[in-house]
Design a protein around this motif. Structure first.
Motif: not given
Lengths: 376, 375
Positions: A23-24, A27, A200, A204, A280, A285, A287, A290-291, B290-291
Motif C-alpha cells: 500500500f505504501q 500511495i 509512511t 509507521s 508524520s 499516522q 494515511i 501521506a495524504i 479515510r477511504a
C-alpha cells in the motif's frame, strides 16, 4: 563502521516494511499514474481546429489561400486546421450549423483581378465562438495565411513585399503539451514520492510504537541517514516505475545528461523528503500524513509549473504563490533538462540555491522536531 | 418510515455540525479548483506577455520602426498582447535565459529603409519552445502583431493592396474561457458534495459500531440510506450557497433571473442526488472515513475533465461517449443558462440527466424491495 551498520540496518528495516506493505508503494505511485492519465488522455489540448473553406470561384489566389489553410503547420508538426478540401459549400454550411466544424472561411471571387486593381480584399471567417480562446486561435491562423500572402504579393506588374518572421526556436520541434507535462510529472515523482515514502516510513514508527526504540538505539544522524537512504531507494523504484509507464504509454524518453539528472534527483529527494517527516511527526499516522504530503505536492505542482511554466502567469497572484513554493524552482530546472536536454547555467545555479536553502531550513526544523521527540 | 428517515437526516446533519473539519474538507476542492484553474486560464485573455525587442534601426526612416513597435505594443486585434521591453542584445539574452521573457525580437538596422523601398524584411524572433502553448502564442501572437502592422500602416494608408480577414461570430458576445469554466466548477462542487459528504457521513455507522443495530432494525438499512441521502442534500445546499457567494465575490458572477435560478438549483439537486447515492453506498460499504476522499476526488475530477470543463465537449476527442456523463449534461445546461451558449444540446442533456436519475433511483429502490422481500 558501527554507525554505517546501524544506518544500513535502519534502511533495510524500512525497505522490508515497504515490501510487506505494498500500500505504501501504491500511495506514492498511483496519484502520479492518475495525473499522467489525466494529462495524456483528457487534458491533451486540441490544437487542430476542424474548419471548412468556401470558395466563390477557382481563382488562382483563392486556391492558394485554400491550400495554405489546409497545409498550415504548427511548430509541433501538426496541422493547424483540419479541413476537408473536397466538401461542397452546402456541406460546409451544414457542418458549421450542426457544430461538426468550429468555423469556416469564405473566400470571395476574383481575388487576383481585384488585387491587381489595388483593392484590399476581405476574407470572412465564420466562427463558432464558444469562448474567446477558440475565437482567437481560429482568427490568428487565418491572419497568418494573410501575412504569407501579403509579404510576397505578386501582381501582374509589381510584387509587394512586407515583413517576414524567422523563428529561432530553443528546441528542434516545439515541445508538445503532453511531453512537457510528462517531464513535470517526473519532477513531481521526485518530490512527491520522496515525501510520501519518508512520511509512511516515519509514521509507521509511531503507529507501531517503535519510535522510542529507534530513538533510544541510534543517534539523530544515524536515524536520518538511515531514513534518507531508504527514502532514496524507495523513490528510485517509484521513479523508475513511472518512467517505464511514461515510456510505454507515451513513448517518452528523457533528454539531458544522465549524471545531471541523477544529481537533480538526489538533490530533490534530500531537500524535500523531510516534509514527509514533519507531517508524520505531527500526525503520527500513515494515511493522514501521506495524504497531507500528497495534497501539498500536487497543489505545488499545479501552481509551480505542472501544466505550463509559471512565468506565463505574470501579473497573476498564482505566480506569486508559485514563486514562494520552492518546488517551483526544482520543477523549472528538472523539466527543462528532461524535456529539452539543457538548462541555462545561471538559472540552474539559482534554482539549486533556492531549493538548497529550503532543504537546509527543513532539515534544521526536522532535527529539532526529532530531538523534541527524543526528550518526550 | 418518514420519522426514521428524518431522524437519520437530523443525526447526520448534527454529525457534520460537530465535525466542522468536514465542512472545510468539503469546501476545499471546488474553491481550490476555482482559484487555480480559472486564474490560470485568465492569463490568455489579458495583456502582458513579455517580449524583449532589440532595435538596431536607429534611423527610423519615415517612422516605420516606431510604427512597428507601436503595433507590437498595440492591444488591437487578437490576444495575447505583448508587454514590450526595448533593450540591448545582452540584456535581452539575459532576460531570455532567466525566463523573464519567452521571446526576443530583433529589428535589423535597415528595417525602415527596406520597408520604405518595398523590400521584404526579415525579423528574427528567438523563442522559447518548451511548451506548445507558449510557442503557439508566440508564433501566432507575433504574426498577429505583424498583421496589425500591415493592416494599419500599409493597407489602410493606401500604400498597397492586400488580403485581410474579417470575422462573423455565431454569438454576439465574446465569452471568456475563464468564465466558461465556471459552469464546470459548479458541477465539480455538486459531484464532490454528493460523493464526499455522502461518503463522510455514511462511514459513521461502521466507525461508531452502530451498524449492527441498524441491520437488525426493521428496514434499518433503507432508513439509514434514505436519511443520509437527504442529509447530503441538506448539507450540500448550505455548502453550495457558500460557493455561490465565493464566486460572486471573486468573479462577479451572480444570477437573478428566475429561469437561471430554477435550472441551477434543479441541476444541483439532481446531481447531488446521483452522486450522493454513490457516496452514501460507498461510505456504508467501506466504513472508513479515510477511504472516502481519494475515490471521491478521482471520480469528481475525471467526470469534470471529460465532461467539457475546460473546452466545449463538442470540440474534444471522445465527445460522443463523454456527452453521456451527467457532468457533461449539466455543464451544457449551465453554460446555456448563464452564457446563452449551446442551446441546441438542451434536450439531449436533460434526457441524459433523467437517465442517470433513473439509475440512481433504481439503485435505492431495488435494495429496498429486496430487503422487504427477505423480511
Amino acid at each position: 563502521m558501527k554507525t554505517a551498520t546501524k544506518v544500513i540496518a535502519i534502511m533495510k528495516k524500512d525497505l522490508l516494511s515497504w515490501k510487506r506493505q505494498p500500500f505504501q508503494f501504491f500511495i506514492a505511485v498511483i496519484p502520479l499514474m492518475i495525473i499522467s492519465l489525466f494529462v495524456g488522455v483528457f487534458l491533451q489540448q486540441a490544437e487542430i481546429l476542424p474548419a471548412g473553406v468556401i470558395l466563390d470561384d477557382n481563382d488562382s489566389m483563392a486556391l492558394e489561400i485554400k491550400n495554405q489553410l489546409i497545409t498550415l503547420e504548427s511548430g509541433t508538426g501538426l496541422r493547424w486546421f483540419q479541413i476537408d478540401g473536397d466538401l461542397t459549400p452546402e456541406e460546409v454550411l451544414e457542418k458549421y450549423e450542426d457544430g461538426s466544424i468550429l468555423g469556416y472561411i469564405h473566400i470571395p471571387s476574383n481575388i487576383t483581378g481585384r488585387v491587381n486593381n489595388n483593392e484590399i480584399i476581405e476574407i470572412t471567417t465564420f466562427i463558432h465562438n464558444i469562448n474567446d480562446d477558440i475565437t482567437k486561435n481560429f482568427l490568428q491562423r487565418v491572419e497568418l495565411v494573410c501575412n504569407n500572402l501579403n509579404r510576397n504579393l505578386a501582381l501582374t506588374t509589381i510584387t509587394y513585399r512586407s515583413i517576414s518572421l524567422n523563428f529561432e526556436a530553443s528546441t528542434t520541434t516545439d515541445v508538445s503539451f503532453t511531453y512537457y507535462c510528462i517531464g513535470a510529472i517526473l519532477a513531481l515523482t521526485v518530490l512527491l514520492s520522496s515525501g510520501v515514502n519518508m512520511a509512511t516510513s516515519t509514521a509507521s514508527e509511531f503507529e507501531f510504537n517503535t519510535m522510542k526504540e529507534l530513538i533510544g538505539g541510534s543517534s539523530t544522524a544515524v536515524i536520518f541517514a538511515g531514513k534518507l537512504l531508504s527514502t532514496l531507494s524507495q523513490t528510485t523504484i517509484c521513479f523508475v516505475a513511472v518512467l517505464i509507464v511514461e515510456f510505454l504509454v507515451f513513448g517518452f524518453v528523457p533528454k539531458g545528461s544522465p549524471l545531471l539528472l541523477i544529481f537533480l534527483f538526489g538533490w530533490g529527494v534530500i531537500n524535500f523528503s523531510t516534509l514527509g517527516f514533519l507531517f508524520s511527526a505531527r500526525m503520527k499516522q500513515v494515511i493522514p500524513s501521506a495524504i497531507a504530503v500528497l495534497i501539498l505536492n500536487i497543489t505545488g505542482w499545479w501552481i509551480g509549473g505542472g501544466l505550463v511554466p509559471p512565468e506565463v502567469w505574470s501579473g497573476n497572484f498564482l505566480k506569486v504563490i508559485g514563486d514562494i513554493w520552492p518546488g517551483t524552482y526544482f520543477f523549472r530546472s528538472f523539466i527543462s533538462i528532461v524535456v529539452t536536454g539543457s538548462v541555462d547555467l545561471s538559472l540552474l545555479i539559482m534554482d539549486l540555491m533556492i531549493t538548497g536553502i529550503f532543504g537546509l531550513a527543513l532539515w534544521f526544523v526536522t532535527i529539532k522536531v526529532l530531538v523534541k521527540e527524543m526528550t518526550l | 418510515m418518514f420519522t426514521e428517515v428524518f431522524a437519520e437526516t437530523s443525526k447526520s446533519v448534527k454529525f457534520v455540525y460537530r465535525n466542522k473539519l468536514l465542512v472545510v474538507l468539503a469546501l476545499l476542492p471546488p474553491i481550490a479548483l476555482s482559484i487555480i484553474f480559472i486564474q490560470a486560464f485568465t492569463f490568455t485573455s489579458g495583456a502582458g506577455f513579455p517580449l524583449a525587442v532589440v532595435n538596431y534601426d536607429t534611423s527610423n526612416h519615415n517612422n516605420w520602426t516606431s510604427n512597428l513597435i507601436k503595433s507590437l505594443e498595440s492591444e488591437k486585434g487578437t490576444i495575447p498582447y505583448f508587454k514590450v521591453t526595448i533593450t540591448s542584445e545582452q540584456d535581452a539574452l539575459d532576460l531570455f535565459n532567466q525566463r523573464k521573457t519567452f521571446a526576443v525580437l530583433y529589428i535589423p538596422s535597415t528595417f525602415s529603409q527596406d520597408i520604405e523601398e518595398g523590400e521584404e524584411v526579415f525579423l528574427m524572433a528567438k523563442i522559447n519552445t518548451i511548451h506548445e502553448d507558449i510557442s503557439k502564442n508566440l508564433r501566432l501572437g507575433l504574426e498577429g502583431r505583424i498583421y496589425q502592422f500591415i493592416i494599419t500602416y500599409q493597407l489602410e494608408d493606401g500604400v498597397r493592396p492586400g488580403i485581410t480577414v474579417d470575422s462573423s461570430l455565431l454569438y454576439p458576445e465574446e465569452l471568456k474561457r475563464a468564465d466558461y469554466m465556471i459552469s464546470g466548477i459548479f458541477v465539480v462542487a455538486m459531484m464532490w458534495f454528493g460523493f464526499g459528504i455522502g461518503g463522510f457521513i455514511s462511514t459513521e455507522e461502521k466507525q461508531r459500531e452502530t451498524w449492527k443495530e441498524i441491520i437488525m432494525a426493521d428496514q434499518g438499512t433503507t432508513h439509514v440510506k434514505l436519511g443520509k441521502i437527504l442529509a447530503t442534500l441538506v448539507i450540500s445546499t448550505g455548502m453550495m450557497l457558500i460557493i455561490l457567494l465565493f464566486e460572486a465575490v471573486l468573479y462577479d458572477l451572480y444570477f437573478i433571473e428566475l429561469g437561471q435560478i430554477i435550472v441551477f438549483w434543479t441541476s444541483f439537486l439532481l446531481m447531488v442526488f446521483i452522486f450522493g447515492t454513490i457516496g452514501v453506498s460507498w461510505g456504508l460499504k467501506i466504513g472508513d472515513i479515510r477511504a472516502v476522499p481519494a475515490p471521491a476526488i478521482i471520480i469528481t475530477l475525471t467526470f469534470w475533465m471529460v465532461g467539457g470543463a475546460i473546452n466545449p465537449l463538442e470540440f474534444s476527442a471522445g465527445s460522443e461517449v463523454f456527452k453521456l456523463l451527467p457532468s457533461a449534461a449539466v455543464i451544457r445546461l449551465l453554460t446555456t443558462t448563464f452564457f446563452n451558449r449551446g442551446a441546441e444540446y438542451i434536450f439531449e442533456s436533460v434526457f441524459i440527466l433523467l437517465i442517470w436519475i433513473m439509475i440512481a433511483t433504481l439503485s435505492i429502490i431495488i435494495p429496498i424491495v429486496k430487503e422487504r422481500v427477505s423480511h
